[in-house]
Design a protein around this motif. Sequence first.
Motif, PDB file in Angstrom:
ATOM      1  N   ARG A 261      -0.012   6.276   5.618  1.00  0.00           N
ATOM      2  CA  ARG A 261       1.262   5.654   6.005  1.00  0.00           C
ATOM      3  C   ARG A 261       1.865   4.912   4.815  1.00  0.00           C
ATOM      4  NH1 ARG A 261       5.493   4.832   9.378  1.00  0.00           N
ATOM      5  NH2 ARG A 261       5.938   2.660   9.794  1.00  0.00           N
ATOM      6  N   LYS A 262       1.034   4.143   4.124  1.00  0.00           N
ATOM      7  CA  LYS A 262       1.491   3.360   2.974  1.00  0.00           C
ATOM      8  C   LYS A 262       2.021   4.265   1.864  1.00  0.00           C
ATOM      9  CE  LYS A 262      -0.187  -0.198  -0.195  1.00  0.00           C
ATOM     10  NZ  LYS A 262      -1.337  -1.006  -0.565  1.00  0.00           N
ATOM     11  N   LYS A 263       1.325   5.379   1.630  1.00  0.00           N
ATOM     12  CA  LYS A 263       1.707   6.310   0.559  1.00  0.00           C
ATOM     13  C   LYS A 263       2.707   7.376   1.023  1.00  0.00           C
ATOM     14  CE  LYS A 263      -2.797   5.860  -1.646  1.00  0.00           C
ATOM     15  NZ  LYS A 263      -4.060   6.553  -1.958  1.00  0.00           N
ATOM     16  N   ARG A 264       3.004   7.384   2.328  1.00  0.00           N
ATOM     17  CA  ARG A 264       3.913   8.374   2.926  1.00  0.00           C
ATOM     18  C   ARG A 264       3.430   9.809   2.701  1.00  0.00           C
ATOM     19  NH1 ARG A 264       9.168   5.780   4.021  1.00  0.00           N
ATOM     20  NH2 ARG A 264       9.024   3.665   3.233  1.00  0.00           N
TER      21      ARG A 264
ATOM     22  N   TYR B 167      -4.034   4.509   7.621  1.00  0.00           N
ATOM     23  CA  TYR B 167      -3.152   3.453   7.126  1.00  0.00           C
ATOM     24  C   TYR B 167      -2.732   3.707   5.673  1.00  0.00           C
ATOM     25  CZ  TYR B 167      -4.056   0.863  11.399  1.00  0.00           C
ATOM     26  OH  TYR B 167      -4.130   0.472  12.717  1.00  0.00           O
ATOM     27  N   GLN B 168      -3.628   4.262   4.864  1.00  0.00           N
ATOM     28  CA  GLN B 168      -3.283   4.598   3.479  1.00  0.00           C
ATOM     29  C   GLN B 168      -2.247   5.729   3.436  1.00  0.00           C
ATOM     30  OE1 GLN B 168      -4.031   3.128   0.520  1.00  0.00           O
ATOM     31  NE2 GLN B 168      -4.873   1.519   1.828  1.00  0.00           N
TER      32      GLN B 168
END
Length: 80
Positions: free
Chosen positions: A43-46, A40-41
Motif C-alpha cells: 500500500r505504501k509503495k503503491r 501494508y508495504q
Amino acid sequence: MSTAREQSDPRAILRGGLPDRYLKPEDIAEIFEVPLETVYQWRKKRTGPPGFRIGKHLRYDPADVRAYVTQRKSADRAAA
C-alpha cells in the motif's frame, strides 16, 4: 455446494464470485499467503492491489483485487 472451510476462506470466495463485503488487509495477506506487513508495504509503495479507506479502516474491493491478479498474470506472461 460449498463447505464451511470454503465459506471462511477468502481465496475460495474470490474464486467463487464476489463476496458481499469488502476485504480487510488480513484477508489480502491470507489470499496471497504473505505477512500482513507486506500488505501494508504494498500500500505504501503503491505496488499491490488498490485499497481505500473507510474512516480509519483500510478495505479492498474484491473486483479490484481480481483485476490486480489478472494484470499481474498478464505482465508475467508478457515478460516470459
